[in-house]
Design a protein around this motif. Structure first.
Motif, PDB file in Angstrom:
ATOM      1  N   ILE A  24       0.819  -1.214   0.000  1.00 54.82           N
ATOM      2  CA  ILE A  24       0.000   0.000   0.000  1.00 54.82           C
ATOM      3  C   ILE A  24       0.850   1.261   0.000  1.00 54.82           C
ATOM      4  O   ILE A  24       0.568   2.217  -0.728  1.00 54.82           O
ATOM      5  CB  ILE A  24      -0.957  -0.002   1.207  1.00 54.82           C
ATOM      6  CG1 ILE A  24      -1.986  -1.125   1.053  1.00 54.82           C
ATOM      7  CG2 ILE A  24      -1.669   1.348   1.341  1.00 54.82           C
ATOM      8  CD1 ILE A  24      -2.822  -1.335   2.303  1.00 54.82           C
ATOM      9  N   PHE A  25       1.903   1.270   0.808  1.00 56.61           N
ATOM     10  CA  PHE A  25       2.664   2.506   1.012  1.00 56.61           C
ATOM     11  C   PHE A  25       3.977   2.567   0.234  1.00 56.61           C
ATOM     12  O   PHE A  25       4.665   3.593   0.291  1.00 56.61           O
ATOM     13  CB  PHE A  25       2.951   2.700   2.507  1.00 56.61           C
ATOM     14  CG  PHE A  25       1.723   2.951   3.315  1.00 56.61           C
ATOM     15  CD1 PHE A  25       1.065   4.165   3.248  1.00 56.61           C
ATOM     16  CD2 PHE A  25       1.195   1.960   4.130  1.00 56.61           C
ATOM     17  CE1 PHE A  25      -0.081   4.400   3.992  1.00 56.61           C
ATOM     18  CE2 PHE A  25       0.056   2.184   4.882  1.00 56.61           C
ATOM     19  CZ  PHE A  25      -0.594   3.404   4.804  1.00 56.61           C
ATOM     20  N   PHE A  26       4.331   1.520  -0.488  1.00 55.08           N
ATOM     21  CA  PHE A  26       5.576   1.548  -1.267  1.00 55.08           C
ATOM     22  C   PHE A  26       5.347   1.154  -2.724  1.00 55.08           C
ATOM     23  O   PHE A  26       5.596   1.954  -3.638  1.00 55.08           O
ATOM     24  CB  PHE A  26       6.622   0.635  -0.627  1.00 55.08           C
ATOM     25  CG  PHE A  26       7.969   0.722  -1.282  1.00 55.08           C
ATOM     26  CD1 PHE A  26       8.800   1.803  -1.035  1.00 55.08           C
ATOM     27  CD2 PHE A  26       8.405  -0.260  -2.161  1.00 55.08           C
ATOM     28  CE1 PHE A  26      10.045   1.906  -1.650  1.00 55.08           C
ATOM     29  CE2 PHE A  26       9.640  -0.171  -2.779  1.00 55.08           C
ATOM     30  CZ  PHE A  26      10.459   0.918  -2.523  1.00 55.08           C
ATOM     31  N   ILE A  27       4.856  -0.058  -2.939  1.00 53.18           N
ATOM     32  CA  ILE A  27       4.698  -0.544  -4.309  1.00 53.18           C
ATOM     33  C   ILE A  27       3.637   0.252  -5.068  1.00 53.18           C
ATOM     34  O   ILE A  27       3.876   0.728  -6.189  1.00 53.18           O
ATOM     35  CB  ILE A  27       4.354  -2.048  -4.314  1.00 53.18           C
ATOM     36  CG1 ILE A  27       5.476  -2.853  -3.653  1.00 53.18           C
ATOM     37  CG2 ILE A  27       4.119  -2.533  -5.748  1.00 53.18           C
ATOM     38  CD1 ILE A  27       6.817  -2.725  -4.347  1.00 53.18           C
ATOM     39  N   TYR A  28       2.455   0.418  -4.452  1.00 47.63           N
ATOM     40  CA  TYR A  28       1.385   1.161  -5.136  1.00 47.63           C
ATOM     41  C   TYR A  28       1.787   2.604  -5.463  1.00 47.63           C
ATOM     42  O   TYR A  28       1.571   3.061  -6.587  1.00 47.63           O
ATOM     43  CB  TYR A  28       0.104   1.142  -4.298  1.00 47.63           C
ATOM     44  CG  TYR A  28      -0.971   2.039  -4.853  1.00 47.63           C
ATOM     45  CD1 TYR A  28      -1.690   1.670  -5.991  1.00 47.63           C
ATOM     46  CD2 TYR A  28      -1.261   3.268  -4.250  1.00 47.63           C
ATOM     47  CE1 TYR A  28      -2.664   2.501  -6.521  1.00 47.63           C
ATOM     48  CE2 TYR A  28      -2.231   4.106  -4.774  1.00 47.63           C
ATOM     49  CZ  TYR A  28      -2.933   3.721  -5.906  1.00 47.63           C
ATOM     50  OH  TYR A  28      -3.888   4.541  -6.428  1.00 47.63           O
ATOM     51  N   PRO A  29       2.380   3.368  -4.520  1.00 48.93           N
ATOM     52  CA  PRO A  29       2.790   4.737  -4.869  1.00 48.93           C
ATOM     53  C   PRO A  29       3.805   4.794  -6.012  1.00 48.93           C
ATOM     54  O   PRO A  29       3.771   5.724  -6.817  1.00 48.93           O
ATOM     55  CB  PRO A  29       3.402   5.266  -3.569  1.00 48.93           C
ATOM     56  CG  PRO A  29       2.729   4.485  -2.502  1.00 48.93           C
ATOM     57  CD  PRO A  29       2.549   3.121  -3.067  1.00 48.93           C
ATOM     58  N   ILE A  30       4.699   3.795  -6.085  1.00 58.74           N
ATOM     59  CA  ILE A  30       5.690   3.791  -7.162  1.00 58.74           C
ATOM     60  C   ILE A  30       5.001   3.660  -8.516  1.00 58.74           C
ATOM     61  O   ILE A  30       5.256   4.437  -9.455  1.00 58.74           O
ATOM     62  CB  ILE A  30       6.713   2.656  -6.961  1.00 58.74           C
ATOM     63  CG1 ILE A  30       7.654   2.990  -5.805  1.00 58.74           C
ATOM     64  CG2 ILE A  30       7.528   2.426  -8.239  1.00 58.74           C
ATOM     65  CD1 ILE A  30       8.646   1.907  -5.494  1.00 58.74           C
ATOM     66  N   TYR A  36       1.190   8.435 -13.530  1.00 59.51           N
ATOM     67  CA  TYR A  36       0.882   9.855 -13.673  1.00 59.51           C
ATOM     68  C   TYR A  36       2.029  10.636 -14.311  1.00 59.51           C
ATOM     69  O   TYR A  36       1.807  11.725 -14.844  1.00 59.51           O
ATOM     70  CB  TYR A  36       0.534  10.457 -12.315  1.00 59.51           C
ATOM     71  CG  TYR A  36      -0.835  10.066 -11.824  1.00 59.51           C
ATOM     72  CD1 TYR A  36      -1.975  10.448 -12.519  1.00 59.51           C
ATOM     73  CD2 TYR A  36      -0.998   9.300 -10.668  1.00 59.51           C
ATOM     74  CE1 TYR A  36      -3.240  10.077 -12.084  1.00 59.51           C
ATOM     75  CE2 TYR A  36      -2.253   8.927 -10.218  1.00 59.51           C
ATOM     76  CZ  TYR A  36      -3.373   9.320 -10.935  1.00 59.51           C
ATOM     77  OH  TYR A  36      -4.623   8.952 -10.508  1.00 59.51           O
ATOM     78  N   SER A  37       3.237  10.089 -14.254  1.00 64.75           N
ATOM     79  CA  SER A  37       4.357  10.772 -14.915  1.00 64.75           C
ATOM     80  C   SER A  37       4.204  10.773 -16.426  1.00 64.75           C
ATOM     81  O   SER A  37       4.864  11.557 -17.118  1.00 64.75           O
ATOM     82  CB  SER A  37       5.680  10.104 -14.524  1.00 64.75           C
ATOM     83  OG  SER A  37       5.789   8.817 -15.116  1.00 64.75           O
TER      84      SER A  37
END
Length: 294
Positions: A24-30, A36-37
């Protein structure tokens, strides 16, 4: 109990909460940032326009972006070649103190637990052109006041010194722990053989703490690549963008200018650059000194 621990389902249940948090806090944000980039989005509206690699092309063609990359490079160089040697030196000195060793360790560690905002404001007063400590000292020897944070020649150096002052104590405690874990018999045997304190430090202590020094260097590199808060507090990237770093450059576009897609592209580049630098360091230097046995 032993049979339960051998059950793969038990292991799975134990690691599942940590794995979910990691996803949730590492893989998904990456992956979210990577997606979005490749878009043009202001971070608010529902419409997200796919633009491919245009954000990355814009970054590579922006002179301010390369200035921020260069400033991150200054952070790395200052950390590795100035801060780390000072960390090792102070650690060796404190390790040889006979009295009040705990007081010294607490004193050097204090800045690292203080808020960066407090550190920035404190050093802002020290750098103040009219009443600041540095210019008061320079005035004693007849040197004109220096505008530390508003002069492009000195602003970056001023931030590097402040950042080093804040985090040096944290790393000193790490290195000091490694020094104090070295068996005392080694130092005593060398002293009996006639080795001076300098020889014992350079030929026994330093080689034995190389692995922890390697860790300190790697952490310093990673910290240099994500430096942002101290710059925002002290100069906001000025004067004229001379202290801009990649993270503050990203924040200005993603949050201030509502160019969320472009900001995510910069975030991806920060991740890639950090990964490349740390991997190169690991391959070229760190793996040679992974283990030291007494």
């Amino acid at each position: 109990m032993n049979k339960s621990l051998r059950n793969p389902l038990v292991f799975t249940l134990f690691i599942l909460p940590a794995l979910l948090l990691f996803l949730i806090f590492f893989i998904y944000p990456i992956f979210s940032s990577l997606y979005y980039s490749l878009t043009s989005w202001n971070g608010v509206s529902d419409s997200v326009k796919f633009t491919g690699l245009s954000n990355f092309e814009k970054a590579f063609g922006d002179d301010r972006f390369w200035v921020s990359v260069k400033n991150n490079g200054w952070f790395i160089l200052f950390s590795v070649f100035i801060q780390v040697p000072l960390i090792v030196l102070f650690s060796l000195l404190i390790a040889n103190v006979k009295k009040l060793k705990g007081l010294y360790k607490t004193a050097v560690f204090m800045p690292s637990i203080m808020s960066t905002a407090v550190i920035g404001i404190l050093w802002g007063f020290i750098y103040e052109p009219n009443i600041g400590l540095f210019n008061k000292v320079l005035g004693i020897v007849g040197i004109e006041p220096v505008y530390w944070l508003s002069d492009e020649r000195f602003a970056m150096l001023s931030i590097l010194i402040t950042n080093a002052w804040q985090w040096t104590g944290f790393y000193i405690v790490m290195v000091l722990a490694a020094i104090l874990s070295i068996p005392g018999e080694l130092d005593e045997a060398a002293a009996i053989d006639g080795a001076s304190r300098f020889q014992r430090a350079t030929r026994i202590t330093l080689p034995l703490i190389v692995p922890i020094i390697s860790v300190v260097i790697m952490l310093s590199i990673a910290g240099a690549m994500k430096a942002a808060d101290i710059v925002i507090v002290m100069t906001k990237g000025g004067p004229a963008g001379s202290t801009e770093v990649m993270a503050t450059y990203m924040i200005k576009y993603a949050i201030t200018n509502f160019k969320y897609g472009y900001g995510n592209a910069i975030a991806v580049l920060i991740f890639i650059f950090t990964l490349v630098v740390t991997v190169l360091y690991q391959l070229l230097f760190a793996r040679r000194n992974e283990r030291i046995e007494y």
